[in-house]
Design an enzyme around this catalytic site. Structure first.
Site, short mmCIF file in Angstrom:
data_model
loop_
_atom_site.label_atom_id
_atom_site.label_comp_id
_atom_site.label_asym_id
_atom_site.label_seq_id
_atom_site.Cartn_x
_atom_site.Cartn_y
_atom_site.Cartn_z
N ASN A 13 0.87 -1.19 0.00
CA ASN A 13 0.00 0.00 0.00
C ASN A 13 0.90 1.23 0.00
OD1 ASN A 13 -1.80 2.05 0.53
ND2 ASN A 13 -2.33 1.35 2.60
N LYS A 15 0.06 4.26 -0.28
CA LYS A 15 -0.59 5.43 0.32
C LYS A 15 -0.39 6.67 -0.56
CE LYS A 15 -0.14 3.23 4.78
NZ LYS A 15 -0.10 3.35 6.21
N HIS A 99 -9.71 1.50 4.85
CA HIS A 99 -8.42 1.63 5.56
C HIS A 99 -8.60 2.59 6.74
CE1 HIS A 99 -4.29 2.62 6.47
NE2 HIS A 99 -3.94 1.53 5.82
N GLU A 101 -6.87 4.91 7.86
CA GLU A 101 -6.57 6.31 7.58
C GLU A 101 -7.77 7.00 6.94
OE1 GLU A 101 -2.91 5.53 5.54
OE2 GLU A 101 -1.97 5.03 7.46
N GLU A 171 -5.85 -4.80 10.60
CA GLU A 171 -4.81 -3.78 10.76
C GLU A 171 -5.07 -3.00 12.04
OE1 GLU A 171 -2.69 -2.65 6.92
OE2 GLU A 171 -4.45 -1.39 7.06
N GLY A 177 2.34 2.11 10.92
CA GLY A 177 3.36 3.16 10.82
C GLY A 177 4.09 3.45 12.11
N SER A 217 3.05 -2.26 10.42
CA SER A 217 4.49 -2.39 10.67
C SER A 217 5.07 -3.75 10.28
CB SER A 217 4.82 -2.07 12.14
OG SER A 217 4.50 -0.72 12.41
P1 PGA Z 1 2.62 0.22 7.75
O1 PGA Z 1 1.16 0.47 7.12
O2 PGA Z 1 3.14 -1.07 7.16
O3 PGA Z 1 3.44 1.41 7.34
O4 PGA Z 1 2.45 0.11 9.23
C1 PGA Z 1 0.28 -0.58 6.88
C2 PGA Z 1 -0.99 -0.06 6.27
O5 PGA Z 1 -1.45 1.02 6.67
O6 PGA Z 1 -1.60 -0.68 5.37
#
Ligand code: PGA
Length: 261
Positions: A13, A15, A99, A101, A171, A177, A217
């Site tokens: 992803n 983003k 997601h 976010e 998630e 992150g 992560s």
């Molecule tokens: P990350 O993000 O691997 O940077 O923690 C995962 C995601 O948001 O899909």
């Protein structure tokens, strides 16, 4: 043991990173590491503006194209939105939905996610529905309840016959992150709960086919431990998917090849 019907899936992803130009470069770098045969299914999700540029690079490779979102209607007066048929024509196969976010910054509700799941199915895309609790919810002992509720509400209205094409991504928000991934034990526990819920709602046969990915992560250091969990059918990778070699290792690719500029 994971049943063979659930081929492991790794999605990168990206983003809101990369322009069409830099996305092409990153895609080429990733492709340079791809062996002829892959044990895992692999997809990358660049931003909308880079899909048309990256798609043709993936033709003939085992790497699939994914999008990060779609709108719930197929066309109409919805300024700024992108529909399932638009993505499908651009060569997209997978689409991330709900997601955290988007839930946090854009107020996406489970109802919105459920409408998007149906739109994705209509367009012949494979939806990857993201669910996960935040730190406060986990600390309050509500993680399972939150995930169960998000899951069932996001899948409301989904016809039984379409469940086969569904993927879920667990998630936990506190792991995204932060460099602090869920432990294999925590992931196993939540994935098992998700599978039980899907089984209760859609039956055992159908539930067996749904892939449940872990996200938050994921790096080349923890991928093996996560993938060793019977209930983890793959991963959704954010930050580490922007580093070609690391993503290639997470995806289980072989030795590095040549990168054309
Ligand atoms: P990350 O993000 O691997 O940077 O923690 C995962 C995601 O948001 O899909």
């Amino acid at each position: 043991m994971r049943p063979p019907i659930r081929r492991p899936l790794v999605i990168g992803n990206w983003k809101m990173h990369t322009t069409a130009r830099t996305a092409k470069h990153l895609a080429r770098e990733i492709l340079a590491h791809v062996p002829a045969r892959l044990d895992r299914e692999v997809a990358i999700a660049p931003p909308f503006t880079a899909l048309a540029a990256v798609g043709p690079l993936l033709d003939g490779s085992p790497v699939r194209l994914a999008a990060q979102d779609l709108f719930w209607e197929d066309e109409g007066p919805f300024t700024g939105e992108i529909s399932g048929p638009m993505l499908k024509e651009t060569g997209v196969e997978y689409v991330l939905l709900g997601h955290s976010e988007r839930r946090i910054y854009l107020g996406e509700s489970d109802l919105i996610v459920s409408r998007k799941v149906q739109a994705a199915m209509r367009a012949g895309l494979l939806p990857v529905v993201c669910v996960g609790e935040d730190q406060v919810e986990r600390d309050a002992g509500r993680a399972q309840q939150v995930v169960r509720e998000q899951l069932l509400k996001s899948l409301e209205g989904l016809p039984d016959a379409e469940v086969d094409r569904l993927c879920i991504a667990y998630e936990p928000v506190w792991a995204i992150g932060t460099g602090r991934s869920a432990s294999a034990a925590d992931a196993t526990e939540m994935h098992a709960l998700i599978r039980l819920e899907i089984e209760a709602r859609f039956g055992a046969d159908r539930s067996e086919r749904v892939r449940i990915l872990y996200g938050g992560s994921v790096t080349e250091r923890n991928i093996d431990a996560l993938m060793a969990c019977a209930e983890v059918d793959g991963v959704l990778v954010g930050g580490a998917s922007l580093r070609a070699l690391e993503f290639a290792r997470i995806a289980g690719f072989g030795a590095p090849g040549r990168v054309d500029s």
